[in-house]
Enzyme design. Structure first.
Site, PDB file in Angstrom:
ATOM      1  N   HIS A  46       6.200 -53.825  -2.874  1.00 18.16           N
ATOM      2  CA  HIS A  46       5.051 -53.538  -1.790  1.00 18.16           C
ATOM      3  C   HIS A  46       3.673 -52.597  -1.859  1.00 18.16           C
ATOM      4  CE1 HIS A  46       4.129 -51.857   1.942  1.00 18.16           C
ATOM      5  NE2 HIS A  46       3.805 -50.644   1.107  1.00 18.16           N
ATOM      6  N   HIS A  78      -0.222 -55.176  -2.069  1.00 23.57           N
ATOM      7  CA  HIS A  78      -1.416 -54.103  -1.538  1.00 23.57           C
ATOM      8  C   HIS A  78      -2.513 -54.996  -2.384  1.00 23.57           C
ATOM      9  CE1 HIS A  78      -0.668 -51.876   1.564  1.00 23.57           C
ATOM     10  NE2 HIS A  78       0.055 -51.374   0.834  1.00 23.57           N
ATOM     11  N   TYR A 115      -7.556 -51.479   6.813  1.00 29.80           N
ATOM     12  CA  TYR A 115      -6.781 -50.308   6.708  1.00 29.80           C
ATOM     13  C   TYR A 115      -6.646 -49.978   7.999  1.00 29.80           C
ATOM     14  CZ  TYR A 115      -2.835 -48.087   4.848  1.00 29.80           C
ATOM     15  OH  TYR A 115      -1.120 -47.488   4.254  1.00 29.80           O
ATOM     16  N   GLU A 131       0.255 -53.762   5.602  1.00 33.01           N
ATOM     17  CA  GLU A 131       1.361 -52.290   5.615  1.00 33.01           C
ATOM     18  C   GLU A 131       2.423 -54.138   5.790  1.00 33.01           C
ATOM     19  OE1 GLU A 131       2.744 -49.790   4.563  1.00 33.01           O
ATOM     20  OE2 GLU A 131       0.644 -49.583   3.236  1.00 33.01           O
ATOM     21  N   ASP A 145      -2.439 -41.847  11.009  1.00 35.06           N
ATOM     22  CA  ASP A 145      -2.137 -42.465  10.725  1.00 35.06           C
ATOM     23  C   ASP A 145      -2.366 -44.051  10.786  1.00 35.06           C
ATOM     24  OD1 ASP A 145       0.297 -44.309   8.800  1.00 35.06           O
ATOM     25  OD2 ASP A 145       0.972 -45.781  10.356  1.00 35.06           O
ATOM     26  N   HIS A 200       1.289 -47.604   8.935  1.00 31.52           N
ATOM     27  CA  HIS A 200       2.848 -47.793   8.765  1.00 31.52           C
ATOM     28  C   HIS A 200       4.317 -48.128  10.089  1.00 31.52           C
ATOM     29  CE1 HIS A 200       0.736 -45.771   5.140  1.00 31.52           C
ATOM     30  NE2 HIS A 200       2.287 -46.507   4.530  1.00 31.52           N
TER      31      HIS A 200
END
Length: 349
Positions: A171, A175, A186, A195, A268, A273
Site C-alpha cells: 500500500h 503511493h 491528496y 488511497e 481526513d 481514507h
C-alpha cells in the site's frame, strides 16, 4: 477533539483511527496517538514539496535494477531519517525481524510491479526502495514520505510492528507509483482514489505472492498488524461489511461501500481514507465477477486506468476510464467490460 492539518503525508493509519485513539482513557495510548498526529504534521512541508517534484525524490538504483536499502532509525524522530544502514541489496538475512520484513516485502512489491505490469520500480526507472524501521518509541503508524518508507514498531497492544503486513508495505510503496504516474491530489475524491489504488495494489501484491485467487483471498488490509488489545481483525475490508464494529478503542469502521453513503465533510482531507471504501468495493466486485487471479485482468484494467488519470481526477472519471481500459484490453462488450460496468452500478454509479 484534535484538529488535523491538511498534510499530504501518506500513512496507513487514517486520521479517524488516530483521533479515536487520542480520546482513549489510557494516558499512554493517548500520547502515542498524539505523537503520530504530530509526526504527520511535521512532515507536511516536505511531503507537499516532493509531491510537486516527484522526479527529484527518486533515488536511482545502481544499474537501474532492484535495489533495497533498509535503515534502523533506532527509535529516533522523523527528522533523523533514514538512520543507520543495516541491510542492502544482496546482504544476508539480518537478526532483526523488522529489517528482514521491510527488505523482503519491498522486494515483493518490486517483483510484483516488474512481473505483472513490466514496471521497473516505483518510478519505472529503477528507483531505489528505501525503508527505515524502528521509527519512534512504540510508534503507531507507517509512512511513505515521498522518498522512502518509515515503519513504527506499534505499541504492542492495538498494533504490532508495521513491517509485518505485506499489504501495508505494498500500500505505502504504491503511493510512490501514484506520484510517478497521475500524481492524484491528496484531497476529496482524487485523494480517495489515491488511497484506493494503494489499497488495491497492496492486496494484489499479497494475493500474487501467495498465489491466491480472488475467491480464495481475504480482501482485507492490515490484518497482520492488529494487536491483542483490539477486537478489530483488520484496518479495512473490500467486502460489503465493516472491518470492525463497537471496538472499545477504535469504535466503528466509517468506510462506506456505496455512493449514497459517501462522506461529505472536511475531515481526513475530505474523506480520502473514508471514501476509498466505495471504489475498493467496486474493484472487489469486478475481481469476483471475472474470477481467477485478481491481478491478471482486474489488476491490469486498474493499472492502465492509473496511468490514464490526472491529478484532479474524480470518481466519475474513474468509472469512465476503467470501462475504457477494459474495452482497450479485452474488447467491447467483453466479460471484463461488463464486469466493470456492473460493479460500478452496484456501488451507485
Amino acid at each position: 477533539m484534535l484538529a488535523y492539518c491538511n498534510n499530504r503525508i501518506h500513512s496507513i493509519l487514517p486520521p479517524y483511527i488516530l483521533e479515536k485513539m487520542s480520546q482513549s482513557t489510557h494516558a499512554k495510548l493517548r500520547k502515542r496517538a498524539i505523537d503520530a498526529i504530530e509526526a504527520a504534521a511535521a512532515m507536511r512541508a516536505q511531503r507537499f514539496t516532493l509531491a510537486k517534484l516527484p522526479t527529484m525524490s527518486a533515488i536511482p538504483s545502481p544499474g537501474g535494477k532492484k535495489h533495497r536499502l533498509v535503515y534502523d532509525a533506532k527509535h529516533g524522530s522523523m527528522w533523523s531519517l533514514p538512520g543507520k544502514l543495516v541491510r542492502e541489496e544482496g546482504d544476508k538475512k539480518a537478526k532483526d525481524a523488522a529489517v528482514n520484513e521491510a527488505y523482503n516485502y519491498s522486494g515483493d512489491v518490486y517483483d510484483f510491479y516488474q512481473t505483472v505490469f513490466s514496471r521497473n520500480s516505483l518510478d519505472d526507472k529503477g528507483m531505489s526502495l528505501i525503508s527505515s524501521v524502528h521509527l519512534g518509541n512504540k510508534f503507531n503508524n507507517a509512512f511513505w514520505n515521498g522518498e522512502q518508507m518509515a515503519y513504527g514498531d506499534g505499541d504492542g497492544s492495538l498494533f504490532i510492528r508495521f513491517t509485518k503486513a505485506r499489504d501495508v508495505v505494498g500500500h505505502e510503496l504504491t503511493h510512490g507509483v501514484v506520484t510517478h504516474t497521475c500524481n492524484l491530489q491528496y484531497q476529496d475524491e482524487s485523494g480517495a482514489l489515491n488511497e484506493h489504488f494503494a489499497d488495491v495494489m497492496g492486496v494484489l501484491v499479497s494475493q500474487w505472492r501467495a498465489g491466491k485467487t480472488a475467491k480464495q483471498a481475504a480482501w482485507t488490509v492490515g490484518a497482520e498488524i492488529m494487536g491483542p488489545g483490539t477486537t478489530a481483525k483488520c484496518l479495512r475490508t473490500f467486502k460489503d461489511e465493516p472491518a470492525y464494529q463497537d471496538d472499545p478503542i477504535l469504535g466503528d469502521d466509517p468506510q462506506p461501500k456505496h455512493l449514497k453513503d459517501k462522506y461529505t465533510g472536511s475531515a481526513d482531507q475530505g474523506g480520502v481514507h473514508i471514501n476509498s471504501g466505495i471504489p475498493n468495493h467496486a474493484f472487489y466486485l469486478v475481481a469476483m465477477e471475472i474470477g481467477g487471479s485478481a491481478w491478471q485482468k482486474a489488476g491490469q484494467i486498474w493499472y492502465r486506468t492509473l496511468r490514464a488519470l490526472h491529478q484532479t481526477s474524480d470518481f466519475a472519471q474513474m468509472v469512465t476510464e476503467t470501462e475504457a481500459s477494459a474495452v482497450a484490453l479485452y474488447g467491447s462488450e467483453s466479460i471484463e467490460q461488463q464486469a466493470v460496468r456492473k460493479a460500478w452500478k452496484a456501488v451507485g454509479f
